[in-house]
Design a protein around this motif. Structure first.
Motif, PDB file in Angstrom:
ATOM      1  N   SER A 181       0.784  -1.292   0.070  1.00  0.00           N
ATOM      2  CA  SER A 181      -0.022  -0.041  -0.046  1.00  0.00           C
ATOM      3  C   SER A 181       0.769   1.171  -0.044  1.00  0.00           C
ATOM      4  CB  SER A 181      -0.803   0.036   1.232  1.00  0.00           C
ATOM      5  OG  SER A 181      -1.707   1.175   1.393  1.00  0.00           O
ATOM      6  N   TYR A 182       0.428   2.314  -0.704  1.00  0.00           N
ATOM      7  CA  TYR A 182       1.039   3.573  -0.782  1.00  0.00           C
ATOM      8  C   TYR A 182       0.224   4.665  -0.419  1.00  0.00           C
ATOM      9  CZ  TYR A 182       3.683   7.625  -1.743  1.00  0.00           C
ATOM     10  OH  TYR A 182       4.272   8.977  -1.532  1.00  0.00           O
ATOM     11  N   GLY A 183       0.159   5.629   0.543  1.00  0.00           N
ATOM     12  CA  GLY A 183      -0.830   6.585   0.779  1.00  0.00           C
ATOM     13  C   GLY A 183      -0.088   7.966   1.013  1.00  0.00           C
ATOM     14  N   ASN A 184      -0.809   8.910   1.166  1.00  0.00           N
ATOM     15  CA  ASN A 184      -0.353  10.155   1.580  1.00  0.00           C
ATOM     16  C   ASN A 184       0.433  10.212   2.972  1.00  0.00           C
ATOM     17  OD1 ASN A 184      -2.718   9.660   3.204  1.00  0.00           O
ATOM     18  ND2 ASN A 184      -3.101  11.932   3.310  1.00  0.00           N
ATOM     19  N   TYR A 185       1.260  11.311   3.117  1.00  0.00           N
ATOM     20  CA  TYR A 185       2.543  11.254   3.886  1.00  0.00           C
ATOM     21  C   TYR A 185       3.303  10.167   3.810  1.00  0.00           C
ATOM     22  CZ  TYR A 185      -1.000  14.053   6.639  1.00  0.00           C
ATOM     23  OH  TYR A 185      -1.841  14.942   6.986  1.00  0.00           O
ATOM     24  N   ASP A 186       3.532  10.206   2.530  1.00  0.00           N
ATOM     25  CA  ASP A 186       4.613   9.068   2.032  1.00  0.00           C
ATOM     26  C   ASP A 186       4.580   7.756   2.759  1.00  0.00           C
ATOM     27  OD1 ASP A 186       6.567   8.279  -0.045  1.00  0.00           O
ATOM     28  OD2 ASP A 186       8.158   9.127   1.527  1.00  0.00           O
ATOM     29  N   HIS A 187       3.258   7.219   2.807  1.00  0.00           N
ATOM     30  CA  HIS A 187       3.064   6.035   3.825  1.00  0.00           C
ATOM     31  C   HIS A 187       3.383   5.014   2.940  1.00  0.00           C
ATOM     32  CE1 HIS A 187       0.007   4.191   6.723  1.00  0.00           C
ATOM     33  NE2 HIS A 187       1.316   3.449   6.750  1.00  0.00           N
ATOM     34  N   TRP A 188       4.030   3.982   3.309  1.00  0.00           N
ATOM     35  CA  TRP A 188       4.547   2.622   2.760  1.00  0.00           C
ATOM     36  C   TRP A 188       4.089   1.588   3.659  1.00  0.00           C
ATOM     37  CZ3 TRP A 188       5.799   1.558  -2.393  1.00  0.00           C
ATOM     38  CH2 TRP A 188       6.351   2.616  -3.093  1.00  0.00           C
ATOM     39  N   GLN A 189       3.423   0.588   3.090  1.00  0.00           N
ATOM     40  CA  GLN A 189       3.025  -0.422   3.936  1.00  0.00           C
ATOM     41  C   GLN A 189       3.312  -1.594   3.261  1.00  0.00           C
ATOM     42  OE1 GLN A 189      -0.811  -0.429   5.922  1.00  0.00           O
ATOM     43  NE2 GLN A 189       0.072  -0.957   7.707  1.00  0.00           N
ATOM     44  N   VAL A 190       4.033  -2.898   3.782  1.00  0.00           N
ATOM     45  CA  VAL A 190       3.812  -4.224   2.941  1.00  0.00           C
ATOM     46  C   VAL A 190       3.670  -5.259   4.115  1.00  0.00           C
ATOM     47  CG1 VAL A 190       5.276  -5.877   1.843  1.00  0.00           C
ATOM     48  CG2 VAL A 190       5.705  -3.236   1.371  1.00  0.00           C
ATOM     49  N   ARG A 191       2.674  -6.181   4.020  1.00  0.00           N
ATOM     50  CA  ARG A 191       2.287  -6.880   5.113  1.00  0.00           C
ATOM     51  C   ARG A 191       1.877  -8.208   4.449  1.00  0.00           C
ATOM     52  NH1 ARG A 191      -0.499  -3.903   8.595  1.00  0.00           N
ATOM     53  NH2 ARG A 191      -1.731  -5.517   9.313  1.00  0.00           N
ATOM     54  N   GLY A 192       1.921  -9.403   5.027  1.00  0.00           N
ATOM     55  CA  GLY A 192       1.557 -10.549   4.479  1.00  0.00           C
ATOM     56  C   GLY A 192       1.892 -11.905   5.510  1.00  0.00           C
ATOM     57  N   TYR A 193       1.231 -12.946   4.875  1.00  0.00           N
ATOM     58  CA  TYR A 193       1.658 -14.213   5.566  1.00  0.00           C
ATOM     59  C   TYR A 193       1.693 -15.233   4.755  1.00  0.00           C
ATOM     60  CZ  TYR A 193      -3.294 -15.299   5.752  1.00  0.00           C
ATOM     61  OH  TYR A 193      -4.553 -15.680   5.312  1.00  0.00           O
ATOM     62  N   VAL A 194       2.254 -16.315   4.856  1.00  0.00           N
ATOM     63  CA  VAL A 194       2.077 -17.585   4.109  1.00  0.00           C
ATOM     64  C   VAL A 194       2.118 -18.739   5.227  1.00  0.00           C
ATOM     65  CG1 VAL A 194       4.581 -17.874   3.798  1.00  0.00           C
ATOM     66  CG2 VAL A 194       3.153 -18.934   2.139  1.00  0.00           C
ATOM     67  N   SER A 210       5.307  -7.596   8.357  1.00  0.00           N
ATOM     68  CA  SER A 210       4.752  -6.303   8.013  1.00  0.00           C
ATOM     69  C   SER A 210       6.062  -5.333   8.265  1.00  0.00           C
ATOM     70  CB  SER A 210       3.618  -5.996   8.885  1.00  0.00           C
ATOM     71  OG  SER A 210       3.983  -5.738  10.364  1.00  0.00           O
ATOM     72  N   PHE A 211       5.861  -4.207   7.212  1.00  0.00           N
ATOM     73  CA  PHE A 211       6.736  -3.239   7.244  1.00  0.00           C
ATOM     74  C   PHE A 211       5.955  -1.932   7.078  1.00  0.00           C
ATOM     75  CE2 PHE A 211       8.895  -0.007   4.885  1.00  0.00           C
ATOM     76  CZ  PHE A 211      10.027   0.223   5.717  1.00  0.00           C
ATOM     77  N   GLU A 212       6.167  -0.955   7.720  1.00  0.00           N
ATOM     78  CA  GLU A 212       5.315   0.443   7.729  1.00  0.00           C
ATOM     79  C   GLU A 212       6.359   1.482   7.896  1.00  0.00           C
ATOM     80  OE1 GLU A 212       1.477   2.411   9.038  1.00  0.00           O
ATOM     81  OE2 GLU A 212       2.085   0.699  10.057  1.00  0.00           O
ATOM     82  N   ASP A 213       6.402   2.307   6.783  1.00  0.00           N
ATOM     83  CA  ASP A 213       7.240   3.662   6.910  1.00  0.00           C
ATOM     84  C   ASP A 213       6.289   4.784   6.484  1.00  0.00           C
ATOM     85  OD1 ASP A 213       9.142   5.505   6.895  1.00  0.00           O
ATOM     86  OD2 ASP A 213      10.586   4.387   5.775  1.00  0.00           O
ATOM     87  N   ARG A 214       6.145   5.858   7.328  1.00  0.00           N
ATOM     88  CA  ARG A 214       5.160   6.862   7.083  1.00  0.00           C
ATOM     89  C   ARG A 214       5.959   8.244   7.737  1.00  0.00           C
ATOM     90  NH1 ARG A 214       2.419   9.206  10.756  1.00  0.00           N
ATOM     91  NH2 ARG A 214       2.063   7.414  12.050  1.00  0.00           N
ATOM     92  N   ASN A 215       5.593   9.384   6.934  1.00  0.00           N
ATOM     93  CA  ASN A 215       6.169  10.623   7.551  1.00  0.00           C
ATOM     94  C   ASN A 215       5.197  11.327   8.366  1.00  0.00           C
ATOM     95  OD1 ASN A 215       8.446  10.818   5.555  1.00  0.00           O
ATOM     96  ND2 ASN A 215       7.215  12.136   4.308  1.00  0.00           N
ATOM     97  N   GLY A 216       5.629  12.142   9.245  1.00  0.00           N
ATOM     98  CA  GLY A 216       5.252  12.582  10.600  1.00  0.00           C
ATOM     99  C   GLY A 216       3.709  13.247   9.946  1.00  0.00           C
ATOM    100  N   PHE A 217       2.746  13.156  10.705  1.00  0.00           N
ATOM    101  CA  PHE A 217       1.267  14.005  10.528  1.00  0.00           C
ATOM    102  C   PHE A 217       1.552  15.578  10.776  1.00  0.00           C
ATOM    103  CE2 PHE A 217      -0.624   9.772  11.356  1.00  0.00           C
ATOM    104  CZ  PHE A 217      -0.987   9.692   9.845  1.00  0.00           C
ATOM    105  N   ARG A 218       2.302  15.444  12.166  1.00  0.00           N
ATOM    106  CA  ARG A 218       2.199  16.921  12.896  1.00  0.00           C
ATOM    107  C   ARG A 218       3.522  17.832  12.482  1.00  0.00           C
ATOM    108  NH1 ARG A 218       0.887  12.591  16.074  1.00  0.00           N
ATOM    109  NH2 ARG A 218      -1.237  12.506  16.556  1.00  0.00           N
ATOM    110  N   ARG A 219       3.026  19.057  12.140  1.00  0.00           N
ATOM    111  CA  ARG A 219       3.889  20.365  11.864  1.00  0.00           C
ATOM    112  C   ARG A 219       4.594  20.792  13.230  1.00  0.00           C
ATOM    113  NH1 ARG A 219       3.417  25.524  11.257  1.00  0.00           N
ATOM    114  NH2 ARG A 219       1.248  25.345  11.889  1.00  0.00           N
TER     115      ARG A 219
END
Length: 750
Positions: A181-194, A210-219
């Protein structure tokens, strides 16, 4: 290691694990977690709320059960998200500590060795760390939220309820789900299972990550940048050994790391004048201030860093007369919280809190088969826990009016520094038993009880200026302090027909007592141990199918809540006390309507009337009469509404799928409403009523089996509402929840 490299490593590990068997193309759903409930239909939800696999509608407990598909549709990524789809449940943060609230019963503390009175279990393993309960959910197959005291079967501090998380079990049929997944705030997320076989019918494995990396929301209004955002990683693996048709063992392990720069990136949120602003005004110092909910102005870079790992061994033996199961688990949680104690840009006080948590858990459980008209369950529980400050550091920059008042970007050396080293060593023992009997084919009664015994031993040491730890910790001269309690439960259930029943339950809940490790007995008078909280609960309910495609669950409850434990934070010190009795009553329920092929409507609501029945000497923070911070004062809070107990909460969702030649199109919309809640006893900080809206559009192309493309959004109305609160004599501070987020996601399952 960069975020993109870590994405590749996790994705590669999961993909490699997928090669353990042959891909089962065309499978349209993940198998049910519990397929051994003999009477269950394929669409039936099976739960383990009573330590055995049963149909949800047969269990005389108010339960919200969320399946894997519901979790994916709702965008539930971690335990904090569960509150968005569960009425009557709040998941607020006390600073960086998760403190669940169910029907108004919630912890109000975060001291060493203390744990929430809503118990969280992952794969049957109790999670005692309040920070460690912030769990990512890449492979969770089912969530069961048990409302009301669970002091019999889930006894460790489950006075308010329990949240049971069940992950994907190793399977001899290859299954898996992956998403990016990719979203605003440069939000990357990869997750899964087998999950799949290694040795046919003997050894199976499941791997999740799972891996998640997102920029900050707050200024950050001081620098123009933002908080450091969120970086989260988790990997979990389980290996199943099927020794025979009746004997199996599952070995598991996990590692997680979560770094969040936003939890303490807050601002003053209460009435009155924070002490930092008052001191700055006294000397004519102009200090920048946060000017909207998603901004902050602090003289430190806030941080919450949680690292945890653990290992466990689960055993299962099936016999003709019942199933024996064992749980052996070790967990380690390390937490570092860096926070500005005064929530302003003035150099007044900073906190650098380091907590180490080690725990070992051993359980033995037995659940019988049906013995004629009778059933029987029993179990033993043991936990050894040590939690320590290593250390808890308070740095002070102001001692008197003669001291200079400074603010960012000036950063002087602290005028004093207090380092607190302390530990709380806890040993918990419990035994429970439950006996059920069918008086007739429709009428069933059950009696259960649990005896809990716990010891705590504490020690501490304070050092100042140099930061060096003293030679030894000062042990509490009382040695081990013990707490004990017997908590019974009695239930009667009447089956109206095969699809519906009514029930009535009396139960008791128990949250263990507490010994203040920060009392420093060598230097001050001892504070008496805080006595256990007790809940006496009565509940009646209905579960059933009103008509084909329509199911309804309803319950009404009444709680007598005694010896509430309250917590007062006065940096650098904190203390606990028993100070209140409360009464909680209400009604909640949910309905599911299969309105048409592909169209499902769900709704739930909870009304909670929770008030302090007797609280004559509440300790609260009130604005100082001269505008200098907050005074600790006594208040008669009797008759006031309880904190974290909104009067009315509700949620509703619509799920629609239609198939065309090109593929399947889906729509999901979910809203939830909260009538507002008090974050402190005096109601100085109150979150007003708010409503949230989440949604997603999906498309599954006909030519690629298992692929699903999603456009998603959360908090679409961009509502600002408080998610965390921390009060002291410096400030009533807090931080707000996530603003509107949206993005694209690709999913693949097999």
């Amino acid at each position: 290691m960069t975020g993109r490299v870590r994405i590749s490593i996790i994705a590669g590990a999961l993909a490699g694990a997928a090669s353990v068997g042959t891909v089962a193309w065309g499978q349209d759903r993940v198998p049910a977690v519990h397929d051994d409930a003999a009477s269950a239909e394929p669409s039936e939800i099976i739960v383990t709320a009573q330590r055995r696999s049963e149909r949800l509608r047969d269990v005389p407990i108010s339960i919200t059960a969320l399946t894997a598909e519901t979790l994916v549709q709702s965008g539930i990524n971690n335990t904090l998200d569960i509150a968005r789809v569960t009425p009557g449940v709040q998941l607020p943060l006390y600073g960086g500590f998760l403190q669940p609230s169910i029907r108004g019963i919630s912890s109000a503390s975060a001291g060493l060795g203390d744990s929430s009175n809503v118990a969280i279990y992952v794969d049957g393993i109790y999670q005692p760390s309040q920070s460690g309960q912030l769990v990512d959910l890449p492979d969770i197959q089912q969530v069961e939220v048990l409302k009301g005291p669970q002091g019999t079967l889930y006894g460790q501090n489950a006075a308010g309820g329990a949240i049971i998380l069940t992950s994907v079990a190793p399977s001899f049929d290859l299954t898996g789900r992956f998403s990016a997944s990719y979203g605003n705030y440069d939000h990357w997320q990869v997750r899964g299972y087998v999950s799949g076989p290694l040795v046919e019918d003997r050894v199976a494995i499941s791997v999740a990550g799972s891996f998640e990396d997102r920029n900050g929301f707050r200024r950050n209004v001081l620098t123009g940048g933002r908080d450091s955002g969120l970086q989260s990683e988790l990997i979990r693996a389980r290996l199943l050994f099927q020794a025979s048709d009746r004997v199996s063992f599952t070995v598991g392990g996990y590692y997680s790391r979560r770094s969040d720069g936003g939890q303490y990136a807050g601002q003053p949120v209460g009435p009155g004048t924070p002490l930092g602003y008052a001191l700055a005004g006294l000397v004519g110092l102009n200090v920048p201030r946060a000017n909207d909910p998603q901004s902050y102005a602090l003289n430190v870079d806030p941080l919450t860093l949680i690292r945890s790992y653990g290992f466990n061994l689960l055993g299962k033996l099936d016999t003709d007369f019942g199933t024996f199961s064992t749980v052996t688990a070790y967990g380690n949680v390390k937490v570092r919280d860096v926070a500005d104690a005064d929530y302003t840009a003035v150099n007044l006080g900073d906190v650098d809190l380091n907590i180490f948590n080690d725990h070992f858990i051993q359980e033995l459980n037995f659940a019988s088969t049906k013995w004629g008209r009778a059933t029987f369950s029993a179990g033993l529980f043991y936990m050894a826990l040590e939690e320590s400050y290593a250390p808890n550091t308070f740095s002070g920059y102001f001692t008197s009016l003669a001291s200079p008042v400074t603010a960012y970007p000036t950063k002087p050396n602290p005028l004093f520094r207090i380092n607190q080293y302390a530990y709380n060593r806890k040993r918990s023992y419990a035994a429970y038993a439950e006996f059920g009997y069918d008086l007739t084919d429709r009428l069933t009664v059950s009696l259960a009880g649990r005896y809990s015994y716990e010891t705590q031993q504490t020690a501490d040491n304070y050092s100042s200026l140099t930061g060096a730890q003293g030679p030894t910790l000062s042990a509490d001269p009382r040695g081990k302090v013990s707490f004990k309690r017997f908590t019974p439960r009695a239930t009667i259930r009447y089956a109206i027909d095969d699809g519906s029943n009514v029930y009535a339950t009396y139960s008791q809940g128990f949250k263990s007592g507490y010994v203040n490790s920060g009392d420093n007995p060598a230097a001050s008078p001892l504070v008496e141990p805080v006595q256990p909280e007790k809940v006496f609960a009565y509940e009646v309910g209905y579960k059933g199918r009103l008509a084909p495609g329509i199911s309804l669950n309803l319950s009404a409850f009444w709680y007598d809540y005694k010896d509430l434990q309250v917590y007062v934070y006065s940096p650098p010190n904190q203390f606990y006390r028993n100070a209140a009795a409360a009464r909680i009553k209400g009604i909640d329920g949910d309905v599911t309507i299969q309105a048409a092929p592909g169209l499902t409507l769900t709704a739930g609501a909870s009304y909670v009337d929770g008030k302090y029945r007797s609280f004559p000497d509440a300790v609260v923070y009130q604005p100082n009469a001269f505008g200098f911070g907050y005074d600790t004062v006594g208040l008669d809070a009797s008759g006031r509404r309880m904190q974290r107990a909104p009067k009315f909460t509700a949620n509703a969702a619509i799920s629609y799928e239609t198939t065309w030649q090109a593929g399947t199109f889906g729509l999901y919309l979910a809203g939830n409403y909260n009538s507002g809640l008090n974050y402190d006893v005096a109601a100085n900080v109150r979150q007003s009523a708010y409503a949230l809206l989440d949604g997603q559009l999906s498309f599954s192309p006909a030519g690629v089996e298992g692929l699903r493309l999603v456009v998603w959004g959360k908090n679409l109305t961009n509502k600002d509402y408080l998610a965390s609160f921390l009060g002291s004599q410096f400030v009533l501070g807090g931080s707000y929840a996530e603003p509107r987020t949206y993005g694209l996601r690709a999913e693949f399952k097999f």
